[in-house]
Design an enzyme around this catalytic site. Structure first.
Site, PDB file in Angstrom:
ATOM      1  N   ARG A  99       0.868  -1.397   0.022  1.00 61.48           N
ATOM      2  CA  ARG A  99       0.057   0.014   0.067  1.00 61.48           C
ATOM      3  C   ARG A  99       1.104   1.310  -0.260  1.00 61.48           C
ATOM      4  O   ARG A  99       1.558   1.612   1.021  1.00 61.48           O
ATOM      5  CB  ARG A  99      -0.850   0.017   1.078  1.00 61.48           C
ATOM      6  CG  ARG A  99      -1.757   1.323   1.473  1.00 61.48           C
ATOM      7  CD  ARG A  99      -2.704   1.431   2.320  1.00 61.48           C
ATOM      8  NE  ARG A  99      -3.808   0.434   1.956  1.00 61.48           N
ATOM      9  CZ  ARG A  99      -5.042   0.642   2.184  1.00 61.48           C
ATOM     10  NH1 ARG A  99      -5.300   1.264   3.400  1.00 61.48           N
ATOM     11  NH2 ARG A  99      -6.109   0.196   1.737  1.00 61.48           N
ATOM     12  N   HIS A 126      -7.388   0.770  -6.477  1.00 59.07           N
ATOM     13  CA  HIS A 126      -7.450  -0.194  -5.296  1.00 59.07           C
ATOM     14  C   HIS A 126      -8.066  -1.417  -5.990  1.00 59.07           C
ATOM     15  O   HIS A 126      -9.272  -1.590  -5.718  1.00 59.07           O
ATOM     16  CB  HIS A 126      -8.378   0.733  -4.335  1.00 59.07           C
ATOM     17  CG  HIS A 126      -8.511   0.030  -2.948  1.00 59.07           C
ATOM     18  ND1 HIS A 126      -7.583  -1.068  -2.670  1.00 59.07           N
ATOM     19  CD2 HIS A 126      -8.829   0.373  -1.876  1.00 59.07           C
ATOM     20  CE1 HIS A 126      -7.621  -1.364  -1.399  1.00 59.07           C
ATOM     21  NE2 HIS A 126      -8.654  -0.577  -0.971  1.00 59.07           N
ATOM     22  N   GLN A 129     -10.164  -3.922  -3.544  1.00 56.72           N
ATOM     23  CA  GLN A 129     -11.371  -3.392  -3.219  1.00 56.72           C
ATOM     24  C   GLN A 129     -12.341  -3.527  -4.228  1.00 56.72           C
ATOM     25  O   GLN A 129     -13.514  -4.042  -4.097  1.00 56.72           O
ATOM     26  CB  GLN A 129     -11.143  -2.079  -2.743  1.00 56.72           C
ATOM     27  CG  GLN A 129     -12.470  -1.248  -2.270  1.00 56.72           C
ATOM     28  CD  GLN A 129     -13.091  -1.812  -0.786  1.00 56.72           C
ATOM     29  OE1 GLN A 129     -12.277  -1.833  -0.096  1.00 56.72           O
ATOM     30  NE2 GLN A 129     -14.232  -2.476  -0.455  1.00 56.72           N
ATOM     31  N   ASP A 217     -17.218   7.295  -1.653  1.00 57.72           N
ATOM     32  CA  ASP A 217     -15.828   7.027  -0.772  1.00 57.72           C
ATOM     33  C   ASP A 217     -15.617   8.464  -0.025  1.00 57.72           C
ATOM     34  O   ASP A 217     -16.283   9.489  -0.453  1.00 57.72           O
ATOM     35  CB  ASP A 217     -14.756   6.857  -1.759  1.00 57.72           C
ATOM     36  CG  ASP A 217     -13.409   6.625  -1.400  1.00 57.72           C
ATOM     37  OD1 ASP A 217     -13.162   6.168  -0.023  1.00 57.72           O
ATOM     38  OD2 ASP A 217     -12.397   6.542  -1.805  1.00 57.72           O
ATOM     39  N   CYS A 257     -16.374   1.879   0.581  1.00 58.81           N
ATOM     40  CA  CYS A 257     -15.065   1.003   0.782  1.00 58.81           C
ATOM     41  C   CYS A 257     -14.763   1.245   2.248  1.00 58.81           C
ATOM     42  O   CYS A 257     -14.146   0.125   2.682  1.00 58.81           O
ATOM     43  CB  CYS A 257     -13.879   1.341  -0.271  1.00 58.81           C
ATOM     44  SG  CYS A 257     -13.498   3.094   0.050  1.00 58.81           S
ATOM     45  N   ARG A 285     -13.570  -8.382   1.279  1.00 57.10           N
ATOM     46  CA  ARG A 285     -12.256  -8.293   1.077  1.00 57.10           C
ATOM     47  C   ARG A 285     -11.273  -9.568   1.512  1.00 57.10           C
ATOM     48  O   ARG A 285     -10.438  -9.832   0.849  1.00 57.10           O
ATOM     49  CB  ARG A 285     -11.720  -6.774   2.044  1.00 57.10           C
ATOM     50  CG  ARG A 285     -12.362  -5.788   1.477  1.00 57.10           C
ATOM     51  CD  ARG A 285     -11.853  -5.131   0.404  1.00 57.10           C
ATOM     52  NE  ARG A 285     -10.255  -5.218   0.340  1.00 57.10           N
ATOM     53  CZ  ARG A 285      -9.467  -4.007   0.782  1.00 57.10           C
ATOM     54  NH1 ARG A 285     -10.116  -3.245   1.454  1.00 57.10           N
ATOM     55  NH2 ARG A 285      -8.074  -4.367   0.875  1.00 57.10           N
TER      56      ARG A 285
END
Ligand code: CP
Ligand code: NVA
Length: 300
Positions: A99, A126, A129, A217, A257, A285
């Protein structure tokens, strides 16, 4: 084999991941020893709750082991290069997830590690996700060609980039709903339009009109904290609240998310309401990332 972006995946590969995640979710015991003796390095330059815990728990459930590799306490923080770090990690572990702020740093790790590399979020994408979100949409009966997906809020960052491609490739109609000054990433928009109908709309009610899925988001992604004041002002009319939701289909689902900023991009009533599937998303996830690790390590 790596998983660096949705960009690099075609419709068939996306479908494979969704199918495999659902199989892993249904039969967790079947894969309990599949990655025995294998080690995952988890490189974190940014904060995380879901990604860190779901990857670590997922690796344990597959019989393997995960190492948390914190940027700030590693030699990366003292100037060691991504190149040298990647080459070193590749001598110790079997798979890496990272990340990072810059997508180019991820590409550098992937180029030199010599083991599979997973994008666990960069400023550009991402994919873990977005793939698990497709799984959630499939479970809820919403992942259907022609169904309408509306992304409301910051359409110019990682989540919007990955989701516009993922949903367009899966055959959904995509509307990106954002203020005029905060347009989607043009490179991603151009690419997504190759796969289906993708529109941009600056009127929130019109944008979610008839939507099967409403997704939002944070307006202030990690790294954009300095823009908090102006972003909050610009995005406030794009808050996902009950009034806005009344313009979508009656049975639409609401997705986020997480982490959520309650009272900003989404209200308590909506995120805790009966249309919200946000904690199913968080759970998926785990299943999707187990599927990703199995696939990249060629166990399935
Ligand atoms: N959605 C997500 O990636 O959450 P974390 O930042 O908590 O990992
Ligand atoms: N767009 C958000 C996603 C967090 C999971 C961020 O980058 O901070």
């Amino acid at each position: 084999m790596n998983l660096l972006s949705i960009w690099e995946l075609d419709k068939i590969k996306i479908g494979d991941y969704v199918g495999l995640a659902s199989e892993v979710k249904k039969n967790p015991g079947k894969y309990a020893h599949t990655l025995e003796g294998k080690t995952l390095a988890m490189v974190f330059e940014k904060a995380s709750t879901r990604t860190r815990v779901s990857f670590e728990a997922g690796m344990t459930q597959l019989g393997g082991h995960a190492i948390y590799f914190d940027f700030t306490t590693s030699q990366l923080s003292r100037g060691e290069t991504m190149h040298d770090t990647a080459k070193t990690l590749g001598r110790y572990v079997n798979i890496i997830m990272a990340r990072l702020y810059k997508h180019t740093d991820l590409l550098e790790i992937a180029k030199h590690a010599g083991v599979p590399v997973i994008n666990a979020l960069t400023d550009e994408e991402h994919p873990c996700q977005a793939l698990s979100d497709l799984e959630t949409m499939a479970e809820k009966g919403k992942l259907k060609a022609g169904n309408r997906f509306a992304f409301v809020g910051d359409c110019g960052f990682n989540m919007a980039n990955s989701l516009m491609l993922a949903c367009a490739k899966a055959g959904m109609e995509v509307t990106l709903v954002c203020p005029k000054g905060y347009q989607p990433n043009q490179k991603y928009l151009h690419e997504a339009k190759k796969y289906g109908k993708v529109e941009v709309c600056s009127d929130p009610a019109q944008g979610v009109g008839g939507a099967d899925v409403v997704y939002t988001d944070t307006w202030i992604s990690m790294g954009l904290e300095d823009e908090k004041a102006e972003r909050t002002k610009a995005f406030m009319p794009f808050q996902v609240n009950e009034e806005l939701l009344s313009h979508a289909k009656k049975d639409c689902i609401v997705m986020h998310c997480l982490p959520a900023h309650r009272g900003l991009e989404i209200t308590n009533e909506v995120i805790d309401g009966k249309q919200s599937v946000v904690f199913d998303q968080a759970e998926n996830r785990l299943h999707m990332q187990k599927a990703i690790m199995l696939k990249l390590m060629e166990k399935i």
